[in-house]
Design a protein around this motif. Structure first.
Motif, PDB file in Angstrom:
ATOM      1  N   GLY A 121     -16.387  -9.006 -12.194  1.00  0.00           N
ATOM      2  CA  GLY A 121     -15.076  -8.379 -12.212  1.00  0.00           C
ATOM      3  C   GLY A 121     -15.186  -6.862 -12.241  1.00  0.00           C
ATOM      4  O   GLY A 121     -16.231  -6.280 -11.939  1.00  0.00           O
ATOM      5  N   TYR A 122     -14.101  -6.212 -12.650  1.00  0.00           N
ATOM      6  CA  TYR A 122     -14.008  -4.752 -12.578  1.00  0.00           C
ATOM      7  C   TYR A 122     -14.209  -4.089 -13.932  1.00  0.00           C
ATOM      8  O   TYR A 122     -13.945  -4.669 -14.993  1.00  0.00           O
ATOM      9  N   ILE A 123     -14.670  -2.857 -13.873  1.00  0.00           N
ATOM     10  CA  ILE A 123     -14.743  -1.958 -15.022  1.00  0.00           C
ATOM     11  C   ILE A 123     -14.076  -0.653 -14.596  1.00  0.00           C
ATOM     12  O   ILE A 123     -14.429  -0.093 -13.556  1.00  0.00           O
ATOM     13  N   VAL A 124     -13.099  -0.200 -15.347  1.00  0.00           N
ATOM     14  CA  VAL A 124     -12.377   1.031 -15.023  1.00  0.00           C
ATOM     15  C   VAL A 124     -12.904   2.163 -15.908  1.00  0.00           C
ATOM     16  O   VAL A 124     -12.959   2.027 -17.130  1.00  0.00           O
ATOM     17  N   HIS A 181      -2.099   0.137 -18.559  1.00  0.00           N
ATOM     18  CA  HIS A 181      -1.649  -1.193 -19.014  1.00  0.00           C
ATOM     19  C   HIS A 181      -1.632  -2.178 -17.854  1.00  0.00           C
ATOM     20  O   HIS A 181      -2.119  -3.312 -17.971  1.00  0.00           O
ATOM     21  N   GLN A 182      -1.055  -1.756 -16.741  1.00  0.00           N
ATOM     22  CA  GLN A 182      -0.916  -2.647 -15.590  1.00  0.00           C
ATOM     23  C   GLN A 182      -2.271  -2.975 -14.964  1.00  0.00           C
ATOM     24  O   GLN A 182      -2.476  -4.085 -14.467  1.00  0.00           O
ATOM     25  N   LEU A 183      -3.193  -2.013 -14.986  1.00  0.00           N
ATOM     26  CA  LEU A 183      -4.524  -2.267 -14.447  1.00  0.00           C
ATOM     27  C   LEU A 183      -5.238  -3.354 -15.249  1.00  0.00           C
ATOM     28  O   LEU A 183      -5.901  -4.227 -14.689  1.00  0.00           O
ATOM     29  N   ALA A 197      -9.760  -6.258 -17.389  1.00  0.00           N
ATOM     30  CA  ALA A 197     -10.927  -5.435 -17.078  1.00  0.00           C
ATOM     31  C   ALA A 197     -11.125  -4.364 -18.148  1.00  0.00           C
ATOM     32  O   ALA A 197     -10.161  -3.758 -18.621  1.00  0.00           O
ATOM     33  N   PRO A 198     -12.363  -4.101 -18.549  1.00  0.00           N
ATOM     34  CA  PRO A 198     -12.640  -3.067 -19.556  1.00  0.00           C
ATOM     35  C   PRO A 198     -12.220  -1.676 -19.062  1.00  0.00           C
ATOM     36  O   PRO A 198     -12.263  -1.396 -17.860  1.00  0.00           O
ATOM     37  N   LEU A 199     -11.839  -0.817 -19.996  1.00  0.00           N
ATOM     38  CA  LEU A 199     -11.471   0.569 -19.697  1.00  0.00           C
ATOM     39  C   LEU A 199     -12.301   1.500 -20.567  1.00  0.00           C
ATOM     40  O   LEU A 199     -12.336   1.357 -21.796  1.00  0.00           O
ATOM     41  N   ALA A 200     -12.987   2.442 -19.929  1.00  0.00           N
ATOM     42  CA  ALA A 200     -13.772   3.443 -20.644  1.00  0.00           C
ATOM     43  C   ALA A 200     -13.247   4.830 -20.304  1.00  0.00           C
ATOM     44  O   ALA A 200     -12.909   5.104 -19.144  1.00  0.00           O
ATOM     45  N   PHE A 201     -13.170   5.697 -21.303  1.00  0.00           N
ATOM     46  CA  PHE A 201     -12.767   7.084 -21.092  1.00  0.00           C
ATOM     47  C   PHE A 201     -13.986   7.990 -21.236  1.00  0.00           C
ATOM     48  O   PHE A 201     -14.799   7.824 -22.153  1.00  0.00           O
ATOM     49  N   ILE A 202     -14.084   8.962 -20.319  1.00  0.00           N
ATOM     50  CA  ILE A 202     -15.120   9.992 -20.410  1.00  0.00           C
ATOM     51  C   ILE A 202     -14.435  11.351 -20.377  1.00  0.00           C
ATOM     52  O   ILE A 202     -13.653  11.637 -19.471  1.00  0.00           O
ATOM     53  N   SER A 224     -20.980  -6.277 -11.480  1.00  0.00           N
ATOM     54  CA  SER A 224     -19.677  -5.727 -11.866  1.00  0.00           C
ATOM     55  C   SER A 224     -19.281  -4.631 -10.883  1.00  0.00           C
ATOM     56  O   SER A 224     -20.128  -3.972 -10.284  1.00  0.00           O
ATOM     57  N   LYS A 225     -17.981  -4.443 -10.719  1.00  0.00           N
ATOM     58  CA  LYS A 225     -17.453  -3.460  -9.777  1.00  0.00           C
ATOM     59  C   LYS A 225     -16.687  -2.387 -10.559  1.00  0.00           C
ATOM     60  O   LYS A 225     -15.930  -2.707 -11.467  1.00  0.00           O
ATOM     61  N   GLU A 226     -16.864  -1.142 -10.129  1.00  0.00           N
ATOM     62  CA  GLU A 226     -16.251  -0.033 -10.863  1.00  0.00           C
ATOM     63  C   GLU A 226     -15.108   0.626 -10.092  1.00  0.00           C
ATOM     64  O   GLU A 226     -15.181   0.792  -8.873  1.00  0.00           O
ATOM     65  N   ILE A 227     -14.072   0.982 -10.839  1.00  0.00           N
ATOM     66  CA  ILE A 227     -13.005   1.842 -10.343  1.00  0.00           C
ATOM     67  C   ILE A 227     -13.070   3.133 -11.158  1.00  0.00           C
ATOM     68  O   ILE A 227     -12.996   3.093 -12.392  1.00  0.00           O
ATOM     69  N   LEU A 228     -13.259   4.252 -10.484  1.00  0.00           N
ATOM     70  CA  LEU A 228     -13.373   5.545 -11.153  1.00  0.00           C
ATOM     71  C   LEU A 228     -12.090   6.349 -10.951  1.00  0.00           C
ATOM     72  O   LEU A 228     -11.520   6.351  -9.858  1.00  0.00           O
TER      73      LEU A 228
END
Length: 514
Positions: A172-175, A216-218, A225-230, A326-330
Motif C-alpha cells: 500500500g501507500y505511505i504519505v 484526513h481524506q487521504l 495509509a501511514p502519514l509522516a511529517f518532515i 510499499s509506494k510513496e506519495i511525497l
C-alpha cells in the motif's frame, strides 16, 4: 508604584520532571526504529500529578494550548541517560524489551529493533534506568539535596510514543509531507516571520486552507495509509508541532525535526580535530586544505537554513525501514528545494547516481545558489543509498510527488528547468520518460484534483476539502465560492488531470447554485 498581586503571578517552579520527547515511528515487521530526546523541565506543585501528563506529547494537561517553541528552547538536555525501551500492543501485552540504550551527551537516543514485531499499531515506553554521566549525576544530587520530596528520582517511565509496524509484503501507500508552506501557513521568508514562529501556540499556527481535511481524506482513500511529517524546523519545536497536529485532528505515524545543535557541534569537532591533527589536515598541501575548510564551514552554515542534505537523508533513512513494495506519495512546496530533493531521492533509490559519482555530485552541488552539502553529509547520503539498493533493489518507491506552488517560488515548468540543469546531463530524460518526477500545483485544491486523477481520492472526497477551504483567510481575503471556482479555472495540473479539473468545476457550480 502599586504592589503586585501575588495571585496574578504565574506559579513558581518548585521541581524538575524528566521527560522523553519522541515523534512516533513507522517500521516493518523485521526492522523498526525508535528515537527521541530526554530533557528536564521545570514544573510547579500542580504539575506534580502524574496522571495529568500526556507521556506521548510530553505535555501537562492544558499546556497543549499554551506551549510554544520558545518555552522549549531552553529545556535542559539530560546528559547520557541510560534507558530501556519496551513495546506494547493494543491490548497492553509486552511484545519487545530492549537491552540498555545509552543516549548521547545531549540526551538523544535511538534504538533499532531487529526482532520480528507483529503488524499493527503499538505503543513504546521509554524507561529511565540511570545515568552514564558523573556531571549529570552530581547535578541531580544537588537538586535532590536541596528539594524536599522531589519527583526527579522517582519516575521510571519518562516518555511514550506510537510505533506502527507494516507487514513485510505491504504494497500500500505511505504519505510523507513537508510542514511549512505545505501544511502550515508559516512565513519563512522574513526574519520577522521566522522569529514569530518561536512564540506561536498551537492554536495560533494556521493550516493552509483545506490541508488538514486533505490529510484526513487521504488516510480514508488509501486504506489507512501511514502519514509522516518532515520539517526543517529545529527539534525544540517538537512538542508544539505535536500539539498543533493534534489540534487539527490529524493522525500521524512520525514527525522528523532538525537537530541544529548537531551541525554546530560538528563544526566545533572539526576545528578541534584540525588543531590536534595538523599533519592530516595539511597532508595534500595548505591550499587544498584551506579550500576544503572554506567549503566545510560555508556548507555547514548554509545547512542550518537549507533542507537539502537533511531531508534527503531522512527520506533515505525512513526508506530503509519501509517494506520493499510499499509506494510513496511525497508532498512539499516550491519555497525551498523540495522538488529537487524528491527528484534526487528517486534517482538514488533507482541507483541512477551512486558510489563515488553520487558523493562527488552532492559535494559539488550548488542548487539555487546554495552550497549546503558537506563531504560528511554526501558520504552519509551515499551510504544510505547503497543500503536501500541492497535491501530493496533498484526500485523507485515514489508513485506521486506533489509540490504546492506558492507565490514565493517557481512554477512547475521553471522547477523542471532548474532540476534538469542541476542534474547530470540527460539523466532526467532517461528516467522520467512518461511522467515528470513531481507535479507543481496550487494548494489543497490542486493536490486533490491530481490525487483524484491518480485514483487515490473519490470525487466525493474532494468536496470536504473544498468545504474546509471556504471561509478561511488567505492574504487578507476570505475564500468564497467564486474564488474557489476562479482558482479551479487557473489551476496548474498535468494533462492527465485536466479532465478531472473540469468535472470538479461543473460539479461545484451545480452544488453552489443548489
Amino acid at each position: 508604584m502599586p504592589e503586585s498581586n501575588p495571585s496574578s503571578q504565574s506559579p513558581s517552579i518548585t521541581d524538575i520532571k524528566r521527560i522523553a520527547v519522541c515523534g512516533g515511528s513507522l517500521g516493518r515487521e523485521r526492522r523498526s526504529f525508535i528515537r527521541g530526546q530526554v530533557v528536564d523541565i521545570g514544573i510547579t506543585d500542580l504539575m506534580r500529578a502524574e496522571g495529568l501528563w500526556d507521556l506521548v506529547t510530553g505535555l501537562f494537561s492544558g499546556d497543549e494550548k499554551r506551549i510554544t517553541p520558545f518555552l522549549d528552547f531552553s529545556l535542559a538536555p539530560v546528559r547520557k541517560p541510560v534507558l530501556r525501551i519496551e513495546v506494547y500492543n493494543e491490548s497492553g501485552t509486552k511484545i519487545f524489551g530492549s537491552g540498555k540504550v545509552k543516549a548521547d551527551e545531549d540526551g538523544f537516543f535511538s534504538c533499532e529493533i531487529r526482532d520480528r514485531l507483529p503488524v499493527g499499531k503499538h505503543t513504546f515506553h521509554v524507561i529511565l534506568e540511570g545515568l552514564d554521566s558523573f556531571r549529570q549525576y552530581s547535578k541531580d544530587l544537588a537538586h535532590l539535596n536541596s528539594t524536599e520530596d522531589s519527583i526527579l528520582g522517582k519516575t521510571t517511565i519518562v516518555g511514550k510514543g506510537k510505533l506502527r509496524i507494516l507487514a513485510e509484503e505491504y504494497s500500500g501507500y505511505i504519505v510523507t509531507s513537508d510542514i511549512d508552506q505545505t501544511y502550515l501557513a508559516t512565513d519563512i521568508h522574513s526574519g520577522k516571520g521566522k522569529f514569530s514562529t518561536l512564540f506561536e501556540t498551537p492554536e495560533q499556527k494556521r493550516a493552509l486552507p483545506g490541508m488538514p481535511e486533505l490529510y484526513h481524506q487521504l488516510r480514508k482513500g488509501l486504506n489507512n495509509a501511514p502519514l509522516a511529517f518532515i520539517s526543517a524546523s529545529p527539534h525544540f519545536f517538537r512538542r508544539t508541532m505535536l500539539a498543533t497536529i493534534a489540534t487539527h485532528k490529524i493522525e500521524i505515524e512520525s514527525l522528523h525535526l532538525k537537530y541544529l545543535e548537531g551541525t554546530i557541534k560538528g563544526v566545533f569537532d572539526k576545528v578541534v580535530d584540525t588543531i590536534f591533527n595538523p599533519i592530516d589536515f595539511l597532508q595534500n598541501g595548505f591550499k587544498p586544505a584551506w579550500s576544503r575548510t572554506k567549503k566545510f564551514l560555508g556548507a555547514s552554515y548554509q545547512s542550518l537554513f537549507d533542507q537539502m542534505a537533511y531531508k534527503l537523508s531522512i527520506l533515505l533513512y525512513d526508506r530503509v525501514f519501509q517494506p520493499t513494495n510499499s509506494k510513496e506519495i511525497l508532498m512539499g512546496d516550491n519555497t525551498e528545494s523540495d522538488y529537487m530533493i524528491f527528484t534526487l531521492y528517486q534517482l538514488i533509490c533507482l541507483g541512477k547516481i551512486e558510489g563515488d559519482a553520487l558523493e562527488d555530485y552532492l559535494y559539488d552541488l550548488n542548487f539555487l545558489g546554495r552550497d549546503a552539502i558537506t563531504r560528511d553529509a554526501a558520504r552519509r547520503i551515499r551510504k544510505l543509498g547503497e543500503e536501500n539498493v541492497r535491501i530493496h533493489g533498484r526500485l523507485n518507491p515514489v508513485t506521486l510527488s506533489l509540490i504546492n506552488q506558492t507565490e514565493k517560488g517557481p512554477k512547475h515548468k521553471e522547477m523542471v528547468k532548474l532540476v534538469k540543469e542541476a542534474l547530470p546531463e540527460n539523466i532526467w530524460e532517461q528516467v522520467f520518460v512518461k511522467e515528470d518526477a513531481f507535479f507543481g500545483t496550487e494548494s489543497a485544491l490542486g493536490m486533490s484534483v491530481i490525487l483524484h486523477a491518480k485514483g487515490h481520492l473519490e470525487f466525493a472526497q474532494v468536496f470536504p476539502v473544498v468545504s474546509e477551504m471556504i471561509g478561511k483567510w488567505v492574504d487578507g481575503k476570505v475564500i468564497d465560492e467564486a474564488q474557489i471556482l476562479g482558482q479551479l479555472e487557473k489551476l496548474t495540473v498535468p494533462e492527465f488531470a485536466d479532465g478531472d479539473r473540469k468535472i470538479v468545476i461543473d460539479l461545484l457550480e451545480k452544488a453552489f447554485k443548489g
